[in-house]
Write a protein that holds these residues in place. Structure first.
Motif, PDB file in Angstrom:
ATOM      1  N   ALA A 175      34.842   4.826  20.535  1.00 18.38           N
ATOM      2  CA  ALA A 175      34.159   3.539  20.712  1.00 18.38           C
ATOM      3  C   ALA A 175      32.651   3.738  20.836  1.00 18.38           C
ATOM      4  O   ALA A 175      31.859   2.966  20.276  1.00 18.38           O
ATOM      5  CB  ALA A 175      34.707   2.811  21.934  1.00 18.38           C
ATOM      6  N   ALA A 176      32.235   4.779  21.563  1.00 20.29           N
ATOM      7  CA  ALA A 176      30.799   5.054  21.718  1.00 20.29           C
ATOM      8  C   ALA A 176      30.175   5.415  20.373  1.00 20.29           C
ATOM      9  O   ALA A 176      29.051   5.001  20.069  1.00 20.29           O
ATOM     10  CB  ALA A 176      30.576   6.174  22.726  1.00 20.29           C
TER      11      ALA A 176
ATOM     12  N   GLY B 160      31.791  -7.142  15.552  1.00 22.08           N
ATOM     13  CA  GLY B 160      32.755  -7.890  16.364  1.00 22.08           C
ATOM     14  C   GLY B 160      33.251  -7.092  17.549  1.00 22.08           C
ATOM     15  O   GLY B 160      33.579  -7.650  18.596  1.00 22.08           O
ATOM     16  N   GLU B 161      33.290  -5.777  17.402  1.00 29.61           N
ATOM     17  CA  GLU B 161      33.731  -4.884  18.486  1.00 29.61           C
ATOM     18  C   GLU B 161      32.613  -4.595  19.482  1.00 29.61           C
ATOM     19  O   GLU B 161      32.878  -4.214  20.611  1.00 29.61           O
ATOM     20  CB  GLU B 161      34.175  -3.530  17.913  1.00 29.61           C
ATOM     21  CG  GLU B 161      35.396  -3.555  17.059  1.00 29.61           C
ATOM     22  CD  GLU B 161      35.671  -2.189  16.428  1.00 29.61           C
ATOM     23  OE1 GLU B 161      34.919  -1.210  16.684  1.00 29.61           O
ATOM     24  OE2 GLU B 161      36.646  -2.087  15.670  1.00 29.61           O
ATOM     25  N   ASN B 162      31.378  -4.700  19.046  1.00 25.41           N
ATOM     26  CA  ASN B 162      30.234  -4.260  19.855  1.00 25.41           C
ATOM     27  C   ASN B 162      29.296  -5.412  20.150  1.00 25.41           C
ATOM     28  O   ASN B 162      28.137  -5.422  19.736  1.00 25.41           O
ATOM     29  CB  ASN B 162      29.506  -3.128  19.119  1.00 25.41           C
ATOM     30  CG  ASN B 162      30.384  -1.914  18.973  1.00 25.41           C
ATOM     31  OD1 ASN B 162      30.671  -1.246  19.954  1.00 25.41           O
ATOM     32  ND2 ASN B 162      30.847  -1.654  17.767  1.00 25.41           N
ATOM     33  N   VAL B 163      29.803  -6.357  20.891  1.00 26.12           N
ATOM     34  CA  VAL B 163      29.064  -7.585  21.186  1.00 26.12           C
ATOM     35  C   VAL B 163      27.744  -7.293  21.898  1.00 26.12           C
ATOM     36  O   VAL B 163      26.728  -7.923  21.612  1.00 26.12           O
ATOM     37  CB  VAL B 163      29.946  -8.555  22.005  1.00 26.12           C
ATOM     38  CG1 VAL B 163      29.172  -9.777  22.430  1.00 26.12           C
ATOM     39  CG2 VAL B 163      31.183  -8.938  21.197  1.00 26.12           C
TER      40      VAL B 163
ATOM     41  N   VAL C 193      24.146  -8.696  20.793  1.00 28.93           N
ATOM     42  CA  VAL C 193      23.320  -9.523  21.681  1.00 28.93           C
ATOM     43  C   VAL C 193      21.931  -8.903  21.826  1.00 28.93           C
ATOM     44  O   VAL C 193      20.911  -9.602  21.757  1.00 28.93           O
ATOM     45  CB  VAL C 193      23.996  -9.715  23.055  1.00 28.93           C
ATOM     46  CG1 VAL C 193      23.044 -10.320  24.068  1.00 28.93           C
ATOM     47  CG2 VAL C 193      25.251 -10.571  22.907  1.00 28.93           C
ATOM     48  N   GLU C 194      21.866  -7.587  21.983  1.00 31.81           N
ATOM     49  CA  GLU C 194      20.573  -6.901  22.086  1.00 31.81           C
ATOM     50  C   GLU C 194      19.767  -7.090  20.799  1.00 31.81           C
ATOM     51  O   GLU C 194      18.564  -7.358  20.836  1.00 31.81           O
ATOM     52  CB  GLU C 194      20.805  -5.416  22.345  1.00 31.81           C
ATOM     53  CG  GLU C 194      19.534  -4.607  22.477  1.00 31.81           C
ATOM     54  CD  GLU C 194      19.816  -3.128  22.692  1.00 31.81           C
ATOM     55  OE1 GLU C 194      19.009  -2.315  22.181  1.00 31.81           O
ATOM     56  OE2 GLU C 194      20.812  -2.788  23.355  1.00 31.81           O
TER      57      GLU C 194
END
Length: 195
Positions: free
Chosen positions: A53-54, A115-118, A122-123
Motif C-alpha cells: 500500500a505504501a 481511489g485507494e489513496n484519498v 486531497v493533498e
C-alpha cells in the motif's frame, strides 16, 4: 534473478512499479513483480516501502506531483495574472488530457490508485487550489481582478472547470468542440473576475 548492478533507490523502485502497473494493471501487479523487474529480492523493495500500500501510495503521489510541479512554474511566474490564470487552467486541461490519451492503460491504473489513496489526492487538490489562490491574489493586488476572497474564488474556478481536469470526465476531453467549450468557459470566468 540476477543481482542488480545499480544502486537500488526509491526512485528506481517507483519507475519499475509504474512499468509493472502499466504491464499488469493494479489488480495483478505485485511487489514480487517489481522486485523481479529490478533484479532484486522483494525484501529489498520492502526496505524502501514497508508495505504494498505504501508503494502504491508513493507511485500515486509521484504521478500527481508531476502535474503539480509543472503548474507551480506557471503559478509562480512574475507576469500578468490573467495570462497566468489562463495558461495555468489550459495547462491543467492539457496535462490531464495527455495522460488519458497517451497511455490509457496507465491512466486507468492511476484512476484505481487515486481511489485507494484519498489522502494523496486531497493533498494534490489542496496544492492546486493553493496555486490558483496565489494567481487570484496577484490579480487582486495588481487591480486586474475585483474579487475579494482569493481562496474561495480559486476553489470556485477549480470546481467550475472540473469538466476539463477531473478524471471522471476523461471521455469528454477528446469530443469535437471540447477546446472551444473550454475557451468559452475560461472567457466567462475571467470576465467574472473583472466585474
Amino acid at each position: 534473478m540476477p543481482p542488480s548492478t545499480e544502486t537500488l533507490t526509491a526512485e528506481r523502485i517507483l519507475e519499475a512499479t509504474e512499468e509493472v502497473l502499466r504491464r499488469h494493471g493494479p489488480a495483478k501487479a505485485t511487489v514480487v513483480d517489481v522486485a523481479r523487474a529490478l533484479g532484486v529480492s522483494h525484501g529489498s523493495v520492502y526496505r524502501h516501502f514497508r508495505t504494498k500500500a505504501a508503494l502504491r501510495e508513493a507511485v500515486t503521489k509521484r504521478w500527481l506531483d508531476r502535474t503539480t510541479g509543472m503548474l507551480a512554474v506557471i503559478a509562480e511566474a512574475d507576469r500578468d495574472p490573467e495570462a497566468r490564470l489562463r495558461e495555468w487552467l489550459a495547462a491543467l486541461f492539457e496535462a490531464k488530457r495527455r495522460k488519458a490519451g497517451d497511455d490509457p492503460e496507465l491512466f486507468a491504473t492511476y484512476t484505481v490508485l487515486t481511489g485507494e489513496n484519498v489522502d494523496a489526492v486531497v493533498e494534490h487538490l489542496t496544492e492546486l487550489t493553493d496555486q490558483l489562490t496565489r494567481v487570484v491574489q496577484d490579480g487582486i493586488d495588481a487591480g486586474a481582478f475585483t474579487v475579494t476572497a482569493p481562496a474561495t474564488t480559486a476553489r470556485a474556478l477549480f470546481q467550475a472547470t472540473a469538466l476539463f481536469h477531473d478524471p471522471g470526465y476523461a471521455g469528454e476531453w477528446e469530443k469535437p468542440g471540447a477546446e472551444e467549450e473550454f475557451t468559452a468557459l475560461l472567457d466567462l470566468l475571467v470576465r467574472g473576475l473583472k466585474t
